[in-house]
Design a protein around this motif. Structure first.
Motif, PDB file in Angstrom:
ATOM      1  N   PRO A   9       5.732  -2.298   1.158  1.00  0.00           N
ATOM      2  CA  PRO A   9       5.611  -3.545   0.398  1.00  0.00           C
ATOM      3  C   PRO A   9       5.371  -4.729   1.334  1.00  0.00           C
ATOM      4  N   GLY A  10       4.207  -5.325   1.254  1.00  0.00           N
ATOM      5  CA  GLY A  10       3.888  -6.418   2.153  1.00  0.00           C
ATOM      6  C   GLY A  10       3.409  -7.670   1.456  1.00  0.00           C
ATOM      7  N   GLN A  47       0.825  -1.196   0.000  1.00  0.00           N
ATOM      8  CA  GLN A  47       0.000   0.000   0.000  1.00  0.00           C
ATOM      9  C   GLN A  47       0.866   1.255   0.000  1.00  0.00           C
ATOM     10  N   PRO A  48       0.536   2.232  -0.858  1.00  0.00           N
ATOM     11  CA  PRO A  48       1.255   3.519  -0.812  1.00  0.00           C
ATOM     12  C   PRO A  48       0.871   4.277   0.469  1.00  0.00           C
ATOM     13  N   ALA A  49       1.850   4.956   1.043  1.00  0.00           N
ATOM     14  CA  ALA A  49       1.618   5.633   2.333  1.00  0.00           C
ATOM     15  C   ALA A  49       1.867   7.135   2.240  1.00  0.00           C
ATOM     16  N   THR A  77      14.675  16.200  -2.363  1.00  0.00           N
ATOM     17  CA  THR A  77      14.077  14.987  -2.923  1.00  0.00           C
ATOM     18  C   THR A  77      12.691  14.751  -2.336  1.00  0.00           C
ATOM     19  N   ASP A  78      11.800  14.393  -3.228  1.00  0.00           N
ATOM     20  CA  ASP A  78      10.437  14.055  -2.824  1.00  0.00           C
ATOM     21  C   ASP A  78      10.283  12.541  -2.930  1.00  0.00           C
ATOM     22  N   TYR A  79      10.229  11.853  -1.774  1.00  0.00           N
ATOM     23  CA  TYR A  79      10.136  10.400  -1.733  1.00  0.00           C
ATOM     24  C   TYR A  79       8.669   9.964  -1.661  1.00  0.00           C
TER      25      TYR A  79
END
Length: 808
Positions: free
Chosen positions: A186-187, A169-171, A179-181
């Motif tokens: 990842p599960g 899922q993206p958080a 930098t934009d992380y």
């Protein structure tokens, strides 16, 4: 339109109650609905929607989708989303390939999907491919019930935990410096072994409990409840469907042209055989009609020459034929029609009529030239104008006969509209040619045979002999006409008696909708006693294959399939699939290379299979996919019995079958509702269950998960998804005691055995429940063999008069 809904593990009655009725109630009020019919089978609900003729199916499909969205909330949670299928006669399957393998068989389905089906889908004109049979990869979680109970865990907890642990899922995002992380958790499982490492709880001592402690995780295949063999080798079938509006022959040729290159990329042990090819029948039909048309042209020219006895005259008249055909082809091209069986049949019918106008015009011009002494130009003008009204009246009368056919609604109109249009075009072209080209050529090329020539050549002598024969015939006709005019009353009485006699004879001629055709393919459905295991069915199927190999020397390819359908679409065509059903088929050599017809081959095979022990019903009714889709699987002869009382309608159906079995020419008489399949009913004491805080939903879901199983999540690998299926291991689900020992978690956290609040009793449930316009219906039908439909139906109607139907 059709709606297919899968609900695996459910009986026919459960399907009817929980799915079919729900969807029917939502779909029946839609506008322009003519008929709603349904089949509730094990694992599937299939609903057919027939609309009034002329309804825009695209708009109707949108209405159906909207109604299905509303009904989705009322369907069981485990039921798959209803699939809307639009059935178009132009989209029927055009090719079936049988693919076999030995070493590669375990992975054959994936190989075929990626290396065979996908390249075919990319070909122009191919709409889709469907793979039938083969092994499907599945991650199986086989739970040990005793270990699970020892850790005080319900099986539903394992399903929920696996679903929660296998997620990516993206958080959001995180800005650090320049930098934009993107934050990502990842599960998902990367290896099958990771599934066993999932923590499902803690022991009393605080140590973690892993999934592998209570279950065996195996990278395996879904349970095999179907078998497919081609030429007695295990394999699978691939169905190829063309796009709507695409030409069958063009698409089939394109597929077959690409086939060698595709097959070259498959493993060495993989073999591909063409099981069914509808384009071959089309090509043979068109080739035969083309040959018939050419022979018709030749015979028309010969007949014209025999009567006119002059090559130049015959040539002038026969020019009408190519002129009319060219005009017909041009009009067909402009209107977007194709050269097909109906258009060629129309040309064959019309080719003898197109010369009529030219013959009348030319013969009258010739008479003016020879008898009246007029010049060629004058003879052509006056001869044509003299018969103009009569010729136009005759031609328009013929055109008027075919004109109404163009407006016939339904499937009859689809079939015969092009035929009538082509005949009208050809007749119109012949009329134009008779009034323009024929008199023009006659004004220049009318011959006048000389008497001197009649005594020289053989042709001249033949002309003289034929002239004397025609004069004799003319004299006989003149005498007959003179007698008829002198005996008018006798002529009228004779004509009246002849007309009445023809009506009597006509009533004795058999009637049917479609003539029997030799398609070069045979298909048969065989059923064993209800409840037969797939292993026993496979043994019987093997014996049938042996009979086919020995008894059908005309076969190029034979195939056999048994077991449960994967898609349920076959139910639209009246075919039921279960572990006790077998489908066999064969593609025969061309008709000219064999002595027996496909119906004779099927009849012989029917007798041999009927002698096998354990065979219950046999159905070798010969029809094609187009007929199946047109009729929804209705047999050539079928009696419908309506009523909600299963016992009463079954009793009437048995009586109807006894009558149909006695009718000559009727074969494969089958009752659509077969005797029930053995069922174990879990009778829940609601009061005891309520005292434990349990309801029917909790109990049924818990039992279903333990014995049928449940897909907990999807395991992804190489861009593909595979089910992770959870259920009790096989040794924990083999007896009635295993059902009673199944446990359910109460709201108070206690595991309670089912035997504490339920008992088991054995019942029989119907295999298939058919409904029509929201009423249960039973069909009793059969196929035809060497007898017309009208004669068979007449005998059946007489027999049905003896049946007394109960109320309701």
């Amino acid at each position: 339109l059709g709606v297919v809904t899968a609900y695996e593990g459910a009986s026919a009655e459960d399907i009817e109650t929980r799915i079919t009725k729900t969807l029917e109630n939502q779909l029946s009020p839609l506008p322009n609905i003519k008929e709603v019919s349904s089949i509730s089978d094990e694992n599937f609900s299939v609903i057919s929607l027939r609309f009034e003729w002329g309804t825009n199916l695209d708009e109707a499909a949108n209405d159906v989708r909207q109604s299905l969205d509303f009904a989705q909330e009322r369907l069981p949670e485990d039921a798959e989303r209803p699939i809307l299928v639009k059935f178009d006669l132009s989209m029927m399957p055009i090719l079936f390939f049988g693919i076999t393998a030995e070493k590669s068989y375990p992975k054959l389905r994936d190989i075929v999907d990626e290396q065979f089906a996908d390249p075919l889908k990319r070909l122009p004109g191919v709409a889709m491919t469907l793979i039938l049979g083969g092994l499907t990869r599945e991650i199986q979680v086989e739970v040990d019930r005793k270990r699970l109970e020892a850790y005080h865990l319900p099986i539903d907890h394992l399903v929920r935990t696996l679903a929660a642990e296998n997620i990516t899922q993206p958080a959001g995002n995180l800005k650090v410096g320049l930098t934009d992380y993107i934050l990502r958790v990842p599960g998902e499982f990367r290896k099958v072994e990771e599934i066993g490492q999932v923590v499902i709880g803690q022991s009393r001592g605080g140590s973690p409990i892993y999934l592998k402690d209570v279950a065996e995780i195996e990278d395996s295949f879904k349970d095999i409840d179907r078998r497919v063999r081609i030429g007695r080798r295990q394999g699978l079938l691939v169905m190829v469907q063309k796009q709507s509006g695409a030409n069958t022959v063009t698409v089939a040729d394109r597929v077959k042209k690409a086939l060698p290159q595709i097959v070259a990329g498959l493993p060495e042990d993989v073999e591909v055989a063409t099981v069914m090819d509808t384009s071959l029948f089309i090509k043979r039909s068109i080739r035969n009609l083309t040959e018939t048309l050419l022979f018709a042209l030749l015979f028309v020219m010969i007949v014209v020459w025999l009567f006119l006895r002059e090559f130049r005259c015959s040539f002038i008249i026969c020019l009408t034929i190519p002129f009319s055909l060219i005009v017909a082809f041009v009009v067909l091209y402009i209107l977007g029609y194709t050269i097909n069986v109906m258009s060629l049949s129309a040309l064959v019918i019309a080719v003898g009529m197109v010369v009529d106008d030219a013959i009348v015009v030319y013969e009258n011009s010739y008479r003016h030239y020879e008898k009246e002494g007029e010049s060629k130009r004058e003879a052509s003008i006056f001869g044509t104008s003299e018969v103009g009204v009569a010729v136009r009246a005759a031609t328009f009368t013929l055109m008027a006969i075919f004109f109404p056919v163009m407006f016939v609604p339904g499937i009859t109109g689809i079939m015969f509209r092009e035929l009538s249009l082509v005949i009208i075009i050809v007749l119109g072209a012949s009329l134009v040619g008779a009034f323009t080209r024929t008199p023009m050529l006659a004004s220049r090329r009318i011959p006048l045979p000389s008497i001197a020539d009649d005594r020289k050549s053989i042709v001249s002598k033949l002309r003289g002999a034929s002239e004397r024969a025609f004069l004799s015939l003319e004299g006989a006709y003149r005498s007959l006409l003179r007698w008829s005019l002198g005996h008018r009353r006798s002529v009228i009485v004779s004509a009246t008696l002849l007309f009445i006699g023809s009506l009597v004879v006509a009533s004795q001629i058999g009637t049917e909708f479609m003539p029997t055709m030799d398609s070069g393919e045979i298909y048969g459905y065989i059923e064993l006693p209800t409840g037969t295991r797939i292993e026993k069915t496979d043994q019987v199927m093997s014996r049938i294959e042996s009979l086919m190999e020995a008894g059908i020397p005309e076969a190029e390819v034979i195939f056999a399939r048994s077991g449960v359908s994967e898609s349920g679409v076959g139910a639209f065509m009246g075919r039921r699939s279960d572990v006790n059903t077998i489908l066999v088929g064969a593609r025969l050599v061309p008709k000219g290379e064999r002595e027996r017809s496909d119906a004779d081959v099927a009849q012989d095979l029917r007798r041999q299979i009927g002698a096998l022990p354990g065979v219950k019903t046999i159905d070798f009714t010969q029809d094609d996919f187009m007929q199946r889709m047109m009729t929804g699987g209705v047999k050539p002869v079928q009696v419908e019995i309506y009523g909600d009382d299963i016992a009463a309608t079954d009793s009437v159906a048995l009586k109807v079958r006894e009558i149909l079995d006695k009718v000559p020419g009727l074969t494969d008489v089958i009752i659509s509702r077969q005797p029930g399949k053995p069922e174990l009913w879990l009778e829940v004491d609601r009061e005891k269950a309520a005292s434990l805080g349990l309801n029917m939903s909790q109990i049924s879901n818990a039992v279903r998960t333990q014995f049928y199983g449940k897909t907990a999540t999807q395991y992804r690998e190489g861009g593909e998804e595979y089910d992770t299926f959870v259920r009790l291991r096989e040794q924990d689900r083999t007896s009635r005691d295993d059902v009673l020992n199944a446990v359910v978690m109460t709201p108070f956290g206690e595991l309670v055995p089912v035997r504490n609040f339920a008992t088991i009793r054995e019942e029989m449930g119907p295999l298939t429940i058919q409904r029509k316009d929201q009423i249960r219906v039973v069909n009793v039908g059969g196929g035809l063999y060497r007898r017309s439909l009208g004669d068979v139906v007449g005998d059946i109607k007489e027999g049905l008069k003896e049946i007394q139907t109960p109320p309701g």
